[in-house]
Design a protein around this motif. Structure first.
Motif, PDB file in Angstrom:
ATOM      1  N   MET A 103     -21.870  -3.336  28.559  1.00  7.52           N
ATOM      2  CA  MET A 103     -22.529  -4.225  27.591  1.00  7.52           C
ATOM      3  C   MET A 103     -22.336  -3.681  26.177  1.00  7.52           C
ATOM      4  O   MET A 103     -22.592  -2.505  25.920  1.00  7.52           O
ATOM      5  CB  MET A 103     -24.035  -4.312  27.905  1.00  7.52           C
ATOM      6  N   SER A 104     -21.871  -4.534  25.266  1.00  4.82           N
ATOM      7  CA  SER A 104     -21.701  -4.092  23.878  1.00  4.82           C
ATOM      8  C   SER A 104     -23.042  -4.149  23.155  1.00  4.82           C
ATOM      9  O   SER A 104     -23.888  -5.002  23.444  1.00  4.82           O
ATOM     10  CB  SER A 104     -20.685  -4.974  23.157  1.00  4.82           C
ATOM     11  N   GLU A 105     -23.229  -3.234  22.238  1.00  6.34           N
ATOM     12  CA  GLU A 105     -24.475  -3.190  21.477  1.00  6.34           C
ATOM     13  C   GLU A 105     -24.544  -4.381  20.508  1.00  6.34           C
ATOM     14  O   GLU A 105     -23.551  -4.708  19.852  1.00  6.34           O
ATOM     15  CB  GLU A 105     -24.563  -1.879  20.689  1.00  6.34           C
ATOM     16  N   PRO A 106     -25.708  -5.049  20.421  1.00  2.00           N
ATOM     17  CA  PRO A 106     -25.840  -6.145  19.453  1.00  2.00           C
ATOM     18  C   PRO A 106     -25.777  -5.608  18.025  1.00  2.00           C
ATOM     19  O   PRO A 106     -26.142  -4.454  17.769  1.00  2.00           O
ATOM     20  CB  PRO A 106     -27.221  -6.725  19.756  1.00  2.00           C
ATOM     21  N   THR A 107     -25.295  -6.429  17.118  1.00  2.00           N
ATOM     22  CA  THR A 107     -25.183  -6.013  15.718  1.00  2.00           C
ATOM     23  C   THR A 107     -25.873  -7.036  14.816  1.00  2.00           C
ATOM     24  O   THR A 107     -26.049  -8.196  15.179  1.00  2.00           O
ATOM     25  CB  THR A 107     -23.707  -5.883  15.297  1.00  2.00           C
ATOM     26  N   LEU A 108     -26.263  -6.569  13.642  1.00  2.00           N
ATOM     27  CA  LEU A 108     -26.937  -7.413  12.666  1.00  2.00           C
ATOM     28  C   LEU A 108     -26.280  -7.199  11.308  1.00  2.00           C
ATOM     29  O   LEU A 108     -26.220  -6.078  10.815  1.00  2.00           O
ATOM     30  CB  LEU A 108     -28.435  -7.054  12.599  1.00  2.00           C
ATOM     31  N   GLU A 109     -25.778  -8.269  10.737  1.00  2.00           N
ATOM     32  CA  GLU A 109     -25.087  -8.226   9.455  1.00  2.00           C
ATOM     33  C   GLU A 109     -25.974  -8.894   8.406  1.00  2.00           C
ATOM     34  O   GLU A 109     -26.441 -10.026   8.621  1.00  2.00           O
ATOM     35  CB  GLU A 109     -23.758  -8.978   9.592  1.00  2.00           C
ATOM     36  N   ILE A 110     -26.225  -8.225   7.309  1.00  2.00           N
ATOM     37  CA  ILE A 110     -27.179  -8.738   6.319  1.00  2.00           C
ATOM     38  C   ILE A 110     -26.454  -9.143   5.037  1.00  2.00           C
ATOM     39  O   ILE A 110     -25.851  -8.306   4.364  1.00  2.00           O
ATOM     40  CB  ILE A 110     -28.277  -7.703   6.030  1.00  2.00           C
ATOM     41  N   HIS A 111     -26.509 -10.441   4.750  1.00  2.00           N
ATOM     42  CA  HIS A 111     -25.909 -10.969   3.521  1.00  2.00           C
ATOM     43  C   HIS A 111     -26.976 -11.422   2.532  1.00  2.00           C
ATOM     44  O   HIS A 111     -26.649 -11.952   1.470  1.00  2.00           O
ATOM     45  CB  HIS A 111     -25.006 -12.165   3.834  1.00  2.00           C
ATOM     46  N   LEU A 112     -28.234 -11.251   2.926  1.00  2.00           N
ATOM     47  CA  LEU A 112     -29.321 -11.753   2.088  1.00  2.00           C
ATOM     48  C   LEU A 112     -30.378 -10.664   1.981  1.00  2.00           C
ATOM     49  O   LEU A 112     -31.244 -10.533   2.841  1.00  2.00           O
ATOM     50  CB  LEU A 112     -29.912 -13.019   2.705  1.00  2.00           C
ATOM     51  N   ALA A 113     -30.284  -9.859   0.933  1.00  2.00           N
ATOM     52  CA  ALA A 113     -31.230  -8.770   0.722  1.00  2.00           C
ATOM     53  C   ALA A 113     -32.573  -9.334   0.271  1.00  2.00           C
ATOM     54  O   ALA A 113     -32.638 -10.436  -0.287  1.00  2.00           O
ATOM     55  CB  ALA A 113     -30.689  -7.800  -0.321  1.00  2.00           C
ATOM     56  N   PRO A 114     -33.672  -8.588   0.494  1.00  2.00           N
ATOM     57  CA  PRO A 114     -34.996  -9.077   0.092  1.00  2.00           C
ATOM     58  C   PRO A 114     -35.081  -9.482  -1.375  1.00  2.00           C
ATOM     59  O   PRO A 114     -35.727 -10.474  -1.709  1.00  2.00           O
ATOM     60  CB  PRO A 114     -35.904  -7.879   0.396  1.00  2.00           C
ATOM     61  N   GLU A 115     -34.401  -8.734  -2.263  1.00  2.00           N
ATOM     62  CA  GLU A 115     -34.475  -9.081  -3.692  1.00  2.00           C
ATOM     63  C   GLU A 115     -33.747 -10.395  -3.987  1.00  2.00           C
ATOM     64  O   GLU A 115     -34.144 -11.146  -4.883  1.00  2.00           O
ATOM     65  CB  GLU A 115     -33.908  -7.951  -4.561  1.00  2.00           C
ATOM     66  N   GLN A 116     -32.693 -10.697  -3.194  1.00  2.00           N
ATOM     67  CA  GLN A 116     -32.009 -11.982  -3.358  1.00  2.00           C
ATOM     68  C   GLN A 116     -32.900 -13.129  -2.894  1.00  2.00           C
ATOM     69  O   GLN A 116     -32.952 -14.188  -3.521  1.00  2.00           O
ATOM     70  CB  GLN A 116     -30.705 -11.993  -2.553  1.00  2.00           C
ATOM     71  N   LEU A 117     -33.588 -12.897  -1.799  1.00  2.00           N
ATOM     72  CA  LEU A 117     -34.507 -13.911  -1.267  1.00  2.00           C
ATOM     73  C   LEU A 117     -35.620 -14.190  -2.265  1.00  2.00           C
ATOM     74  O   LEU A 117     -35.978 -15.351  -2.516  1.00  2.00           O
ATOM     75  CB  LEU A 117     -35.085 -13.424   0.068  1.00  2.00           C
ATOM     76  N   LEU A 118     -36.163 -13.138  -2.854  1.00  2.00           N
ATOM     77  CA  LEU A 118     -37.221 -13.298  -3.844  1.00  2.00           C
ATOM     78  C   LEU A 118     -36.705 -14.028  -5.084  1.00  2.00           C
ATOM     79  O   LEU A 118     -37.384 -14.891  -5.647  1.00  2.00           O
ATOM     80  CB  LEU A 118     -37.799 -11.930  -4.228  1.00  2.00           C
ATOM     81  N   GLY A 119     -35.495 -13.706  -5.502  1.00  2.00           N
ATOM     82  CA  GLY A 119     -34.903 -14.386  -6.648  1.00  2.00           C
ATOM     83  C   GLY A 119     -34.729 -15.866  -6.390  1.00  2.00           C
ATOM     84  O   GLY A 119     -34.966 -16.707  -7.274  1.00  2.00           O
ATOM     85  N   SER A 120     -34.331 -16.210  -5.170  1.00  2.00           N
ATOM     86  CA  SER A 120     -34.165 -17.614  -4.799  1.00  2.00           C
ATOM     87  C   SER A 120     -35.502 -18.337  -4.787  1.00  2.00           C
ATOM     88  O   SER A 120     -35.613 -19.488  -5.237  1.00  2.00           O
ATOM     89  CB  SER A 120     -33.498 -17.700  -3.422  1.00  2.00           C
ATOM     90  N   LEU A 121     -36.545 -17.660  -4.288  1.00  2.00           N
ATOM     91  CA  LEU A 121     -37.890 -18.245  -4.298  1.00  2.00           C
ATOM     92  C   LEU A 121     -38.363 -18.492  -5.730  1.00  2.00           C
ATOM     93  O   LEU A 121     -38.917 -19.557  -6.038  1.00  2.00           O
ATOM     94  CB  LEU A 121     -38.865 -17.327  -3.560  1.00  2.00           C
ATOM     95  N   ARG A 122     -38.159 -17.521  -6.597  1.00  2.00           N
ATOM     96  CA  ARG A 122     -38.559 -17.676  -8.003  1.00  2.00           C
ATOM     97  C   ARG A 122     -37.884 -18.902  -8.624  1.00  2.00           C
ATOM     98  O   ARG A 122     -38.531 -19.711  -9.301  1.00  2.00           O
ATOM     99  CB  ARG A 122     -38.177 -16.430  -8.812  1.00  2.00           C
ATOM    100  N   GLU A 123     -36.588 -19.021  -8.374  1.00  2.00           N
ATOM    101  CA  GLU A 123     -35.837 -20.134  -8.959  1.00  2.00           C
ATOM    102  C   GLU A 123     -36.333 -21.476  -8.425  1.00  2.00           C
ATOM    103  O   GLU A 123     -36.563 -22.423  -9.190  1.00  2.00           O
ATOM    104  CB  GLU A 123     -34.345 -19.961  -8.643  1.00  2.00           C
ATOM    105  N   ASP A 124     -36.520 -21.562  -7.110  1.00  2.00           N
ATOM    106  CA  ASP A 124     -36.972 -22.814  -6.509  1.00  2.00           C
ATOM    107  C   ASP A 124     -38.370 -23.190  -6.990  1.00  2.00           C
ATOM    108  O   ASP A 124     -38.649 -24.363  -7.275  1.00  2.00           O
ATOM    109  CB  ASP A 124     -36.974 -22.701  -4.987  1.00  2.00           C
TER     110      ASP A 124
END
Length: 323
Positions: A1-22
């Motif tokens: 079984m291969s180990e699951p992986t997680l790739e992050i393209h959306l850092a918390p500060e980017q998410l917060l910036g998007s919320l501020r803009e919206d």
């Protein structure tokens, strides 16, 4: 079984910036509005899972039964080697597809995408245990970012389930569907789950349940603004409203101010006034006619649709080939 992986393209500060803009754009518009993606912090995700189990909320269980009935046919029609799911959440319904594709013997990789890192990390770990033959690769991102980073190396199917397409207005839908077609190769597929136009007497209670769970879910967006932007919304002074817009054929959710008030949002340097009875739109959920969504898919670059609907014709699964 291969180990699951997680790739992050959306850092918390980017998410917060998007919320501020919206928040800045939406709260200074006339009428005011907020995008529905901000419902889904940890509490909002819990509330939505609760909504899917309510007697009034038929879409989730109807789509699940459609998937149960059609998953083997979908696997046969696609022979997908890579399944990409946009807005995967807990991937609960998708397990039916994963099971059928695995049994069919073609699926090698599952790529779930979501904006919530916590929810995705949990789902990825569980799915890797349940489907040990699959490589499970989660992507934390928004839809657009995911589309430009899709894996290659096999026949791909993109799944966009749960009726989420209905949260987009027609111009946004056209752009989004075209962007999916653009990244797929000829013969690769999109599996789309959409709600159908049906009796408003059935539709409206699905978004305004007797227990008030949807009302809590709707007001949760204000709690997100309080926590993330330091706002001082008095959540209980807003009333949940759900109505059927016959012209646009969508459900519209709104929050209505019970009285005149001023709200301060230090995180974006904004003070907002609400009049008594003023309504702010928080979500649309468009419902479709099979012929209409077929035309939208055709215009976006898809063809040869296969359609499955429930006996009451309240929901549809559509498998569309990239032209």
């Amino acid at each position: 079984m291969s180990e699951p992986t997680l790739e992050i393209h959306l850092a918390p500060e980017q998410l917060l910036g998007s919320l501020r803009e919206d928040a800045l754009i939406g709260l200074t518009s006339t009428p005011k509005w907020l995008p529905p993606k901000w419902f889904y912090d940890a509490r909002g995700s819990e509330l939505f899972e609760e909504i899917t189990r309510l007697p009034e909320y038929f879409p989730t269980r109807t789509e699940r039964e459609l998937l149960r009935a059609s998953a083997a046919d979908i696997a046969e029609a696609t022979s997908a080697q890579i399944l990409v799911e946009l807005g995967s959440g807990s991937s609960e319904k998708t397990r039916l597809l994963l099971g059928a594709l695995t049994e069919h013997g073609t699926l090698e990789r599952y790529v779930p995408q979501d904006v919530s890192e916590a929810a995705l990390a949990s789902a990825v770990g569980q799915l890797a245990d349940e489907f040990p033959s699959l490589a499970v690769h989660g992507i934390v991102s928004d839809f657009t970012d995911t589309l430009h980073n899709l894996p290659r190396g096999g026949t791909r199917m993109i799944a966009f389930l749960g009726g989420t397409l209905g949260n987009l207005v027609p111009d946004e839908r056209a752009e989004f569907l075209a962007s999916i077609a653009e990244v797929l190769d000829e013969g690769e597929q999109l599996l789309l789950g959409v709600g159908l136009v049906t009796d408003p007497a059935v539709l409206v209670p699905a978004y305004d349940d007797a227990a008030g769970v949807t009302a809590q879910f709707n007001r949760n967006v204000l709690s997100v603004l309080n926590e993330q932007l330091g706002a001082d919304f008095d959540v209980d002074r807003f009333r949940h409203v759900a109505l059927w817009d016959e012209t646009n054929e969508w459900i519209e959710m709104r929050l209505e101010a019970a009285e005149a008030m001023s709200v301060c949002l230090p995180g974006i340097g904004l003070d907002v006034r609400f009049g008594a009875g003023e309504q702010m739109r928080t979500e649309i959920s468009a419902k479709f006619r099979v012929e209409g969504i077929g035309k939208e898919l055709d215009a976006a670059g898809f063809g040869s649709d296969r359609v499955w609907t429930d006996p009451d014709e309240r929901f549809a699964l559509i498998l569309a080939d990239k032209k």
